[in-house]
Enzyme design. Structure first.
Site, short mmCIF file in Angstrom:
data_model
loop_
_atom_site.label_atom_id
_atom_site.label_comp_id
_atom_site.label_asym_id
_atom_site.label_seq_id
_atom_site.Cartn_x
_atom_site.Cartn_y
_atom_site.Cartn_z
N ASP A 126 119.29 37.01 -18.53
CA ASP A 126 118.24 36.41 -18.88
C ASP A 126 117.97 35.04 -19.67
OD1 ASP A 126 115.45 37.08 -19.17
OD2 ASP A 126 115.46 36.97 -21.42
N LEU A 156 107.79 37.05 -20.05
CA LEU A 156 107.03 35.75 -19.78
C LEU A 156 107.98 34.96 -19.44
CD1 LEU A 156 104.06 35.56 -22.36
CD2 LEU A 156 103.87 36.00 -19.95
N ARG A 157 109.18 35.04 -19.61
CA ARG A 157 110.37 33.75 -19.40
C ARG A 157 110.19 33.47 -17.91
NH1 ARG A 157 114.18 32.61 -22.97
NH2 ARG A 157 114.18 34.78 -23.80
N GLY A 158 110.06 34.58 -17.14
CA GLY A 158 110.16 34.15 -15.76
C GLY A 158 108.95 33.40 -15.25
N THR A 191 109.53 29.69 -16.61
CA THR A 191 110.61 29.19 -15.76
C THR A 191 110.18 28.64 -14.21
OG1 THR A 191 112.03 30.52 -16.69
CG2 THR A 191 113.00 29.44 -15.02
#
Lengths: 596, 342
Positions: free
Chosen positions: B198, B279-281, B284
């Site tokens: 991750d 929310l990282r996806g 990014t």
């Protein structure tokens, strides 16, 4: 008269000479075969091809990081009051040869370290407060004493070593002295850097690699280097076709994963034991030139392929079959390294780790003292006033942050999950036999100190009768009291087992699922009854299990084994074993085979 | 290590080069994880990246390479200096690409006391480790899947907080450690922990080229390079300069690039469709698309940019679905089809 053994020996000597020309550029040699006179002789002949001053460092299997890479020489550091760096084995081997024994057992992270150093040509040391790099350009001789095709040096390693020679088929009478001397090699070494490789030859070697299914580009690169070394030994400044043919034979053939297409037209079957005697007499590989005289560029390629093909090991087909039936673990070493993890309690000692001795770990006294030693001046100065007052000086002050605990590399704990069919149909037939079989397997698990878990499925759902435990008595008891009735919710059962297995794997364990059922699913995932939906969902669940990559065994408990169970087992990627034919020995063998 | 192989001279591997260029344009995309066959030039590409990065300004004499212009991210030394009224003088240095070799010990990674000064003068002097050196740059771990567990824990922690904390001999040092994590490895040799997975913004799987022409070209260029590194590098200099200029220009424009609401919404729908965690996806994905737009000289991010970067931004964030036979890239492709049609 020349026998196959003599040809092998000649090739082994040829590989030694080419290796000696440019050890670092060609990576090295994997020597297959047990220790013995042939191997000793080969090492002696190889050694004689180098200048006497060349470093030949031997690396034992369990060399630790500080010995391998280097680190702080604590004794000297304390004595002199300044940092003294101790060179590791890899740096000591610079300009020479590193000999690795028992390469088939070497661990992935050890290989990783060696490979990084080989790739960079230097040791980048970031240890014990030292950040420094040291040159380390060396060639490797890896002794691979693997017994069968599965047991061999890790691919990451053998990928980087150009040659592989097999000394196991060589008789004492085959051994002869090398035709070349250290002086020949030395002059070839001086020439090596300026040997040019023509475009057509480079192309031919790359094409040969492709035709043989040798994917790693490093192999093609190594073949080119070997061809150059070969020309250098011959006193030429340009690589000729004969050099390429030899390089193809020595570097590419043993990596072949498929037979070149034209081999199909060849009437000689390659998996027959005569294949070895088809080897070209080693010293004149360019003989092949007579076979076909087509145009130049294509011709070179064809001839290099032909030369390599002649040397494809006889067991290639057998090896391919192994790889095909065992897609999850291409090599045994891979599986083995994955199932090893550092633990605090049992197994072979590994490097010490910073930490507390509280959580059941054992204090590593020497390492702790080593960690404390450099800071004594500092600590005494700080504590000086205090101790002066109470009059008792202390010899050495150890603080909490110095504590090092022992770490061990142990095999991963295996957990066998029994998935037992307790449906009505099973009860009718052979629940007793099933229970008997499980007890048999439990005995096996006891011997191996495995954990076991029991899942039973009947009516609409699967139920965890026994969470993973090492208590086999409890396992037995849970089985004995197991009622049987209702439908066969195989889909739900497989899902539950997959989930459980995944959880075990997350915790670092190695799950194995043993299904005991007749495979006649008749309850769907949503709990509705019906053979068709039940079967369909069971198939889907079986696929899920396979995709999760869990090792499994399907024991078919039905009195007349049918296609249903076989196809489910196939979808699961499980080993299939019909119970009617399974006696005690058969069963325990099967479990041993999947859990090995 | 001598001269690195020029980045532009790497044959093929378009995806790999693109991913590395994107994080060079916008480091906030996060790291890059490169998984692939042995000998595909993974490490060559990362080491070559250093030469392409535009130099950065750092505070003179700062051990951690603080940015004089960024007051929020100053280390304690620089803060003290500034509050004492001294002006922070800067100097220009190349962006660090720090190599973390296997077998590195914890004390070298996080930093420790200088052993020599402790022995000779009995004084405590903190000697910064690899994390300090990598601050504002790249930390490269080859064979990341072979990294020891306790180092992985440490990296996950530091990468999440952007700060490294060392306690040793009663000395407590806290310093900024913001770096782009670049990892490479061969998936056959071991799995990566999901938490570490991750931390990487983009991930890609690369393969050995299977056509003869490019394979021959790879071998040929490597041969030329090894025989005459400086000559080879000179021949590729103009190509390298061009790429570097593109990256610098793209960086300068990055703040002006617009991401229209429609594209943001598309990203959200895509992530929802794939069920990626957190929310990282999404973040990014948008950042990578924006970097791609500016790299191509546009000030408007389009759906096509999103589409281009989606596989590498999302593939490693999918939860493995036991019911789906398809690999994760196929699943991303399928989701892309669906989301883009509707």
């Amino acid at each position: 008269m020349k026998g196959p053994g003599q040809d092998l020996w000649n090739d082994a000597l040829r590989a030694a000479a080419l290796f000696a020309v440019c050890p670092a550029a060609v990576g090295g040699v994997v020597v297959r075969g047990a220790a013995g006179p042939a191997r000793d002789r080969w090492v002696k002949e190889t050694r004689a091809l180098f200048e006497p001053s060349t470093a030949f460092c031997r690396m034992p299997l369990h060399t630790d990081d500080s010995r391998l890479l280097g680190g702080l020489d604590l004794a000297a550091t304390l004595r002199r009051g300044c940092r003294v760096v101790e060179r590791g084995l890899l740096a000591s081997a610079d300009g020479g040869v590193l000999m690795v024994s028992m390469a088939e057992r070497i661990e992935a992270n050890r290989v990783g370290r060696i490979c990084q150093v080989m790739d960079r040509g230097q040791v980048v040391l970031e240890r014990d407060g030292i950040g420094q790099s040291m040159p380390a350009r060396f060639g490797v001789i890896a002794f691979d004493e693997g017994q069968d095709a599965d047991e061999r040096a890790p691919a990451a390693f053998s990928d980087r070593l150009a040659f592989q020679i097999d000394l196991s088929g060589i008789a004492l009478s085959d051994l002869s002295a090398a035709a070349l001397s250290a002086r020949d090699v030395a002059s070839a070494r001086a020439r090596f850097a300026r040997v040019e490789i023509p475009e057509s030859i480079r192309q031919a070697l790359c094409a040969t690699a492709l035709a043989l299914g040798v994917w790693p580009l490093r192999a093609s690169w190594l073949a080119c280097q070997v061809a150059r070394a070969c020309a250098a030994l011959d006193g030429r400044d340009e690589v000729a076709e004969s050099d390429a043919a030899l390089a193809g034979r020595l570097v590419l053939a043993h990596r072949a994963t498929c037979l070149p297409e034209s081999a199909a037209e060849d009437e000689q079957p390659l998996d027959n034991s005569d294949a070895e005697s088809e080897l070209q007499p080693g010293d004149q590989p360019s003989d092949l030139r007579d076979e076909d005289e087509i145009n130049q560029a294509d011709g070179t390629e064809e001839r290099v392929i032909a030369s390599a093909r002649a040397a494809i090991p006889a067991d290639l087909l057998a090896r391919l079959r192994v790889a095909a039936t065992n897609p999850k673990s291409p090599t045994a070493t891979l599986g083995a390294t994955e199932s090893r993890r550092p633990g605090l309690m049992g197994g072979r000692p590994a490097s010490a780790l910073r930490g507390d001795a509280k959580s059941g770990a054992r204090l590593h006294l020497i390492e702790t003292l080593r960690a404390a030693a450099p800071w004594q001046v500092l600590r005494r100065r700080e504590a000086g006033n205090r101790h002066a007052k109470d009059g008792k000086g202390i010899r050495i002050e150890v603080r909490r942050e110095d504590f090092r605990v022992r770490r061990y590399v142990s095999r991963t704990q295996t957990t066998t999950i029994f998935l037992v069919d307790a449906s009505g149909s099973a009860a009718l037939h052979r629940l007793a036999e099933t229970k008997g079989a499980v007890e048999l397997l439990l005995a096996q698990c006891y011997i191996r100190r495995d954990q076991v878990a029991v899942l039973a499925f009947r009516q609409e759902k699967a139920e965890l009768l026994l969470p993973p435990t090492r208590s086999l008595t409890r396992a037995k008891r849970s089985l004995a009291g197991m009622p049987a009735s209702g439908g066969t919710p195989l889909a739900a059962a497989l899902d539950a087992a997959t989930l459980l297995a995944d959880g075990i794997r997350r915790k670092g364990g190695m799950p194995i699922i043993v299904v005991l059922s007749d495979g006649r699913a008749n309850v769907a995932r949503d709990g509705t009854r019906g053979r068709e939906a039940g079967q369909r969902d069971a198939m889907a669940a079986a696929v899920g299990l396979r995709l999760a990559g869990i090792t499994s065994l399907f024991v078919d408990t039905s009195p007349n084994p049918s296609g249903v169970a076989t196809s489910i087992a196939e979808q699961m990627g499980a080993q299939y074993l019909p119970l009617p034919y399974a006696d005690a020995i058969g069963l325990s063998d099967a479990v041993r085979a999947v859990s090995a | 290590m001598g001269i690195p192989f020029p980045f532009s001279a790497i044959v093929g591997q378009v995806e790999l080069k693109l991913a590395l260029t994107l994080v060079a344009v916008d480091p906030s995309i996060g790291g890059v994880l490169i998984l692939g066959d042995r000998g595909t030039g993974k490490s060559t590409a990362v080491r070559a990246l250093a030469a392409l990065l535009p130099p950065m300004r750092v505070v003179l004499d700062c051990k951690y390479g603080c940015d004089p212009a960024n007051e929020q991210a100053l280390c304690s030394d620089c803060l003290t200096k500034r509050s004492a009224g001294a002006a922070l003088r800067g100097r220009v240095m190349p962006v660090p690409v720090v190599d973390m070799p296997l077998g590195a010990t914890e004390d070298r990674v996080v930093g420790a006391l200088d052993i020599e000064r402790a022995l000779t003068n009995g004084e405590k002097a903190f000697e910064p480790g690899l994390l300090a050196r990598a601050n504002r740059g790249f930390l490269y771990i080859d064979e990341v899947n072979l990294l020891e567990d306790h180092l992985v824990d440490l990296l996950i922690d530091v990468a999440a907080s952007g700060e490294n904390l060392v306690e040793r001999e009663g000395l407590s040092v806290r310093h900024p450690a913001r770096f782009v994590l670049v990892g490479s490895g061969n998936p056959e040799e071991g799995q990566l922990r999901p938490q570490l997975l991750d931390r990487f913004g983009l991930s890609l799987e690369i393969r050995t080229p299977d056509d003869l022409a490019s394979r021959v070209e790879v071998i040929k260029r490597r041969d030329q390079f090894e025989r005459d590194p400086s000559g080879f590098t000179t021949r590729w200099k103009s190509e390298e300069d061009r790429l570097r200029k593109r990256i610098i220009a793209a960086r300068r424009r990055l703040d002006q690039v617009v991401v229209p609401d429609a594209v943001v919404e598309l990203a959200a729908r895509l992530c929802m469709r794939l069920g990626t965690d957190g929310l990282r996806g999404e973040l990014t994905l948008i950042r990578a698309a924006r970097a791609l737009a500016t790299l191509n000289g546009r000030l408007l991010t389009t759906a096509d940019d999103l589409r281009r970067v989606a596989p590498s931004a999302l593939c490693h964030r999918l939860r493995r679905s036991p019911l789906d036979d398809a690999g994760s890239s196929t699943r991303v492709d399928r989701a892309l089809e669906e989301v883009f049609v509707s």
